[in-house]
Scaffold this motif. Structure first.
Motif, short mmCIF file in Angstrom:
data_model
loop_
_atom_site.label_atom_id
_atom_site.label_comp_id
_atom_site.label_asym_id
_atom_site.label_seq_id
_atom_site.Cartn_x
_atom_site.Cartn_y
_atom_site.Cartn_z
N LEU A 1 55.68 7.94 29.03
CA LEU A 1 54.22 7.92 29.08
C LEU A 1 53.65 8.20 27.70
O LEU A 1 53.82 9.29 27.15
CB LEU A 1 53.72 8.96 30.07
N CYS A 2 52.98 7.21 27.13
CA CYS A 2 52.41 7.34 25.79
C CYS A 2 51.04 8.00 25.87
O CYS A 2 50.18 7.59 26.66
CB CYS A 2 52.28 5.97 25.13
N VAL A 3 50.83 9.02 25.04
CA VAL A 3 49.54 9.70 24.94
C VAL A 3 49.25 9.94 23.46
O VAL A 3 50.16 10.04 22.65
CB VAL A 3 49.53 11.04 25.70
N ARG B 1 55.70 13.69 38.21
CA ARG B 1 55.49 14.37 36.93
C ARG B 1 56.82 14.63 36.23
O ARG B 1 56.95 14.45 35.02
CB ARG B 1 54.73 15.68 37.14
N VAL C 1 46.56 14.23 29.42
CA VAL C 1 47.73 14.54 30.24
C VAL C 1 47.30 15.14 31.58
O VAL C 1 47.81 14.75 32.64
CB VAL C 1 48.68 15.51 29.50
N LEU D 1 57.12 12.38 27.81
CA LEU D 1 55.89 12.14 27.06
C LEU D 1 56.22 11.60 25.67
O LEU D 1 57.12 12.11 24.99
CB LEU D 1 55.09 13.43 26.89
N LEU E 1 51.62 21.27 23.95
CA LEU E 1 51.70 20.43 25.15
C LEU E 1 52.76 20.96 26.12
O LEU E 1 52.54 21.04 27.33
CB LEU E 1 52.03 18.99 24.77
N LYS E 2 53.91 21.34 25.59
CA LYS E 2 54.98 21.86 26.44
C LYS E 2 54.55 23.15 27.14
O LYS E 2 54.81 23.34 28.34
CB LYS E 2 56.24 22.10 25.60
N ILE F 1 51.96 22.34 29.93
CA ILE F 1 52.58 21.71 31.10
C ILE F 1 53.41 22.73 31.88
O ILE F 1 53.38 22.77 33.11
CB ILE F 1 53.44 20.50 30.67
N ILE G 1 58.71 11.96 34.06
CA ILE G 1 58.06 11.49 32.83
C ILE G 1 58.69 12.09 31.58
O ILE G 1 59.06 13.25 31.55
CB ILE G 1 56.55 11.86 32.89
N TYR H 1 54.25 11.31 22.31
CA TYR H 1 53.02 11.57 21.57
C TYR H 1 52.91 10.57 20.42
O TYR H 1 53.72 10.59 19.49
CB TYR H 1 52.97 13.01 21.04
N ILE I 1 59.45 15.65 24.88
CA ILE I 1 58.37 15.02 24.15
C ILE I 1 58.93 14.26 22.95
O ILE I 1 59.69 14.81 22.15
CB ILE I 1 57.32 16.05 23.68
#
Length: 233
Positions: free
Chosen positions: A113-115, A146, A134, A151, A177-178, A181, A149, A153, A191
């Motif tokens: 999943l690209c963010v 979830r 996210v 991630l 981010l970690k 989440i 996934i 970045y 990530i």
């Protein structure tokens, strides 16, 4: 486990992709998972490789008469292990992102999943924007979806561009981010970093504590670059 994921986008003719495949036939490294994302029409040619293959797209539909769509069940039947979702160049809608993640998870295909922020801004502003992105997606998913996934970045403004990468900022964003989440959903997910990666700056990126892999774009078009990155990682 570290990941090296290579998005070939819409590049290469049939002759070129077969030559590309041949040059990577012996590539392997313990503890490093190579995942190649060729253009969809070339996926059948990678059915017999030793590394993992991903699809650049997946349908929002599970079945039915949908001309031009690539179903999750079809990808699974071809041993596809990963799929890219929400890449900046794909121009996804929020509703389609959710449907694609759900369809991939049903077939046990791992979602990359690209963010990333749309415009260049401060680190604090980036963290707020990406956390919001996210959260918006994760609230629509089950725990199984979830946890399926990875991630990636990728600052949108950095894709296909050459710029001086600030590794400390990238590592800090991944760390935040970690933590967010884990705090919200009680699990830790890998990530990746993508955007402006070269065979030169990968040396510094490889030292980051909170980055679990790399999503290469233009750099991956030359198989020699992938071999160089393998040596560094």
């Amino acid at each position: 486990m570290k990941y090296l994921m290579c998005n070939l986008k819409s590049n290469k003719t049939l002759k070129e992709i077969l030559e590309y495949k041949n040059k990577l036939k012996d590539i392997n490294k313990e503890g490093l998972e190579l995942v190649l994302f060729p253009t969809s029409i070339y996926l059948p040619f990678f059915y017999d490789v030793s590394y993992k293959i991903g699809s650049q797209t997946i349908s929002i539909y599970e079945s039915g008469n949908h001309t031009g769509e690539v179903l999750a069940s079809q990808l699974k039947s071809m041993k596809i292990s990963y799929v890219l979702v929400n890449h900046f160049e794909a121009k996804e809608t929020f509703e389609n992102i959710i449907l694609k993640i759900k369809n991939a998870t049903k077939e046990n295909i791992r979602v990359v999943l690209c963010v990333g922020e749309k415009n260049r801004q401060t680190m604090d502003e980036t963290i707020v924007e990406v956390k919001k992105e996210v959260k918006k997606i994760f609230t629509k998913l089950t725990s199984k979806e979830r946890e399926n996934i990875i991630l990636a970045y990728e600052p949108c403004w950095a894709i296909n561009e050459k710029y001086d990468i600030n590794t400390k900022v990238i590592d800090n964003i991944a760390e935040k981010l970690k933590k967010e989440i884990y705090k919200s959903y009680n699990f830790t997910l890998p990530i990746l970093y993508g955007g402006g990666i070269t065979t030169n700056n990968i040396k510094d990126l490889a030292k980051l504590d909170n980055i679990d892999g790399y999503l290469l774009g233009n750099c991956a078009n030359n198989p020699k670059n992938i071999c160089k990155v393998f040596e560094i990682l």
